[in-house]
Design an enzyme around this catalytic site. Sequence first.
Site, PDB file in Angstrom:
ATOM      1  N   HIS A  11       0.821  -1.210   0.000  1.00  0.00           N
ATOM      2  CA  HIS A  11       0.000   0.000   0.000  1.00  0.00           C
ATOM      3  C   HIS A  11       0.856   1.262   0.000  1.00  0.00           C
ATOM      4  O   HIS A  11       2.048   1.249   0.325  1.00  0.00           O
ATOM      5  CB  HIS A  11      -0.915   0.007   1.224  1.00  0.00           C
ATOM      6  CG  HIS A  11      -0.161   0.037   2.538  1.00  0.00           C
ATOM      7  ND1 HIS A  11       0.400   1.186   3.050  1.00  0.00           N
ATOM      8  CD2 HIS A  11       0.133  -0.949   3.414  1.00  0.00           C
ATOM      9  CE1 HIS A  11       0.996   0.916   4.197  1.00  0.00           C
ATOM     10  NE2 HIS A  11       0.863  -0.376   4.440  1.00  0.00           N
ATOM     11  N   GLY A  12       0.226   2.390  -0.346  1.00  0.00           N
ATOM     12  CA  GLY A  12       0.905   3.675  -0.304  1.00  0.00           C
ATOM     13  C   GLY A  12       1.188   4.121   1.123  1.00  0.00           C
ATOM     14  O   GLY A  12       0.687   3.553   2.102  1.00  0.00           O
ATOM     15  N   THR A  14       1.359   6.019   4.672  1.00  0.00           N
ATOM     16  CA  THR A  14       0.437   6.604   5.644  1.00  0.00           C
ATOM     17  C   THR A  14       1.233   7.501   6.588  1.00  0.00           C
ATOM     18  O   THR A  14       2.466   7.442   6.640  1.00  0.00           O
ATOM     19  CB  THR A  14      -0.263   5.520   6.485  1.00  0.00           C
ATOM     20  OG1 THR A  14       0.696   4.912   7.377  1.00  0.00           O
ATOM     21  CG2 THR A  14      -0.892   4.439   5.599  1.00  0.00           C
ATOM     22  N   ARG A  64      -5.902   1.364   3.845  1.00  0.00           N
ATOM     23  CA  ARG A  64      -4.676   1.826   3.204  1.00  0.00           C
ATOM     24  C   ARG A  64      -4.311   0.965   1.997  1.00  0.00           C
ATOM     25  O   ARG A  64      -3.726   1.459   1.030  1.00  0.00           O
ATOM     26  CB  ARG A  64      -3.521   1.898   4.213  1.00  0.00           C
ATOM     27  CG  ARG A  64      -3.162   0.601   4.928  1.00  0.00           C
ATOM     28  CD  ARG A  64      -2.139   0.907   6.023  1.00  0.00           C
ATOM     29  NE  ARG A  64      -1.673  -0.251   6.760  1.00  0.00           N
ATOM     30  CZ  ARG A  64      -2.259  -0.746   7.849  1.00  0.00           C
ATOM     31  NH1 ARG A  64      -3.383  -0.176   8.303  1.00  0.00           N
ATOM     32  NH2 ARG A  64      -1.751  -1.783   8.483  1.00  0.00           N
ATOM     33  N   GLU A  88      -2.495  -7.050   7.337  1.00  0.00           N
ATOM     34  CA  GLU A  88      -1.223  -7.017   8.036  1.00  0.00           C
ATOM     35  C   GLU A  88      -1.313  -7.842   9.315  1.00  0.00           C
ATOM     36  O   GLU A  88      -2.401  -8.190   9.779  1.00  0.00           O
ATOM     37  CB  GLU A  88      -0.866  -5.555   8.358  1.00  0.00           C
ATOM     38  CG  GLU A  88       0.485  -5.340   9.004  1.00  0.00           C
ATOM     39  CD  GLU A  88       1.625  -5.917   8.190  1.00  0.00           C
ATOM     40  OE1 GLU A  88       1.862  -7.145   8.298  1.00  0.00           O
ATOM     41  OE2 GLU A  88       2.281  -5.165   7.458  1.00  0.00           O
ATOM     42  N   ARG A  89      -0.185  -8.168   9.869  1.00  0.00           N
ATOM     43  CA  ARG A  89      -0.129  -8.869  11.157  1.00  0.00           C
ATOM     44  C   ARG A  89      -0.755  -8.006  12.239  1.00  0.00           C
ATOM     45  O   ARG A  89      -0.579  -6.787  12.270  1.00  0.00           O
ATOM     46  CB  ARG A  89       1.329  -9.170  11.506  1.00  0.00           C
ATOM     47  CG  ARG A  89       1.533  -9.865  12.841  1.00  0.00           C
ATOM     48  CD  ARG A  89       3.012 -10.094  13.062  1.00  0.00           C
ATOM     49  NE  ARG A  89       3.292 -10.622  14.388  1.00  0.00           N
ATOM     50  CZ  ARG A  89       4.515 -10.817  14.872  1.00  0.00           C
ATOM     51  NH1 ARG A  89       5.572 -10.513  14.119  1.00  0.00           N
ATOM     52  NH2 ARG A  89       4.695 -11.294  16.084  1.00  0.00           N
ATOM     53  N   SER A  90      -1.490  -8.634  13.143  1.00  0.00           N
ATOM     54  CA  SER A  90      -2.022  -7.929  14.303  1.00  0.00           C
ATOM     55  C   SER A  90      -0.954  -7.874  15.386  1.00  0.00           C
ATOM     56  O   SER A  90      -0.460  -8.911  15.839  1.00  0.00           O
ATOM     57  CB  SER A  90      -3.268  -8.629  14.850  1.00  0.00           C
ATOM     58  OG  SER A  90      -3.668  -8.021  16.073  1.00  0.00           O
ATOM     59  N   TYR A  91      -0.619  -6.650  15.790  1.00  0.00           N
ATOM     60  CA  TYR A  91       0.374  -6.468  16.846  1.00  0.00           C
ATOM     61  C   TYR A  91      -0.267  -6.237  18.215  1.00  0.00           C
ATOM     62  O   TYR A  91       0.412  -5.850  19.162  1.00  0.00           O
ATOM     63  CB  TYR A  91       1.295  -5.307  16.494  1.00  0.00           C
ATOM     64  CG  TYR A  91       2.241  -5.645  15.368  1.00  0.00           C
ATOM     65  CD1 TYR A  91       3.410  -6.350  15.601  1.00  0.00           C
ATOM     66  CD2 TYR A  91       1.961  -5.272  14.061  1.00  0.00           C
ATOM     67  CE1 TYR A  91       4.277  -6.676  14.568  1.00  0.00           C
ATOM     68  CE2 TYR A  91       2.828  -5.595  13.020  1.00  0.00           C
ATOM     69  CZ  TYR A  91       3.981  -6.299  13.291  1.00  0.00           C
ATOM     70  OH  TYR A  91       4.835  -6.629  12.261  1.00  0.00           O
TER      71      TYR A  91
END
Length: 215
Positions: A11-12, A14, A64, A88-91
């Site tokens: 993605h671009g 952020t 995003r 994405e991975r969940s942190y």
Amino acid sequence: MNTTHFWLVRHGETLWNAERRLQGWLDIPLNETGRKQAAQLARFLASDAFTADIHAVYSSDLSRAYDTAQIAARSLGLPIFREPGLRERSYGIYQGEDWSSLSMASGGKALVDFRDPEQPIEGGESYLAFSQRAGRAFEEIAGRHPGQNVLVFTHGGVIDIAWRRSIGAALDVQRPFPILNVSINRCGIRGPGDWFIQDWGYTGHLENEALDDVW
């Protein structure tokens, strides 16, 4: 052979990329730079320089990635399928934190080792669980599109897993290069567990390279 070929796009940019904060599952929108990057990619995909015949477009369901896809893939005239498995991975409890503050706590020791495949993340995903989830998502998409070309808009962490599976790198192997915003990365899947790498890290469509990968 019914190989599925993937074009993987991060993605671009952020605001949190620029501030080096962990995003994870938090739905942080593109900033002005990110939207410009997506428009640059759109021009490339619509140009004679891009010769691939794309059959399907997928995106993470986080904005995003999805907004990057909407801007960049407009000329293809294809629906964009949202796929939660490409998130994405969940942190967990660490989402929103500054990456460097977590990487080096007092005394020079990391507060949490996100690279340890087995380390549990409170409210989030271990590296191993994330790897399994991302790999499964790609193989399910490949199963839907045998012998086709698929454009995927996703996240740095997800693309990292695709790279590891494509070259057979373990999770604890240090990746020697960043995954840049709106870079194009190519791999293929012949069948379950049978991945291979093609082109990687193409950014020729960008006027300026984006920031390193803070996921």
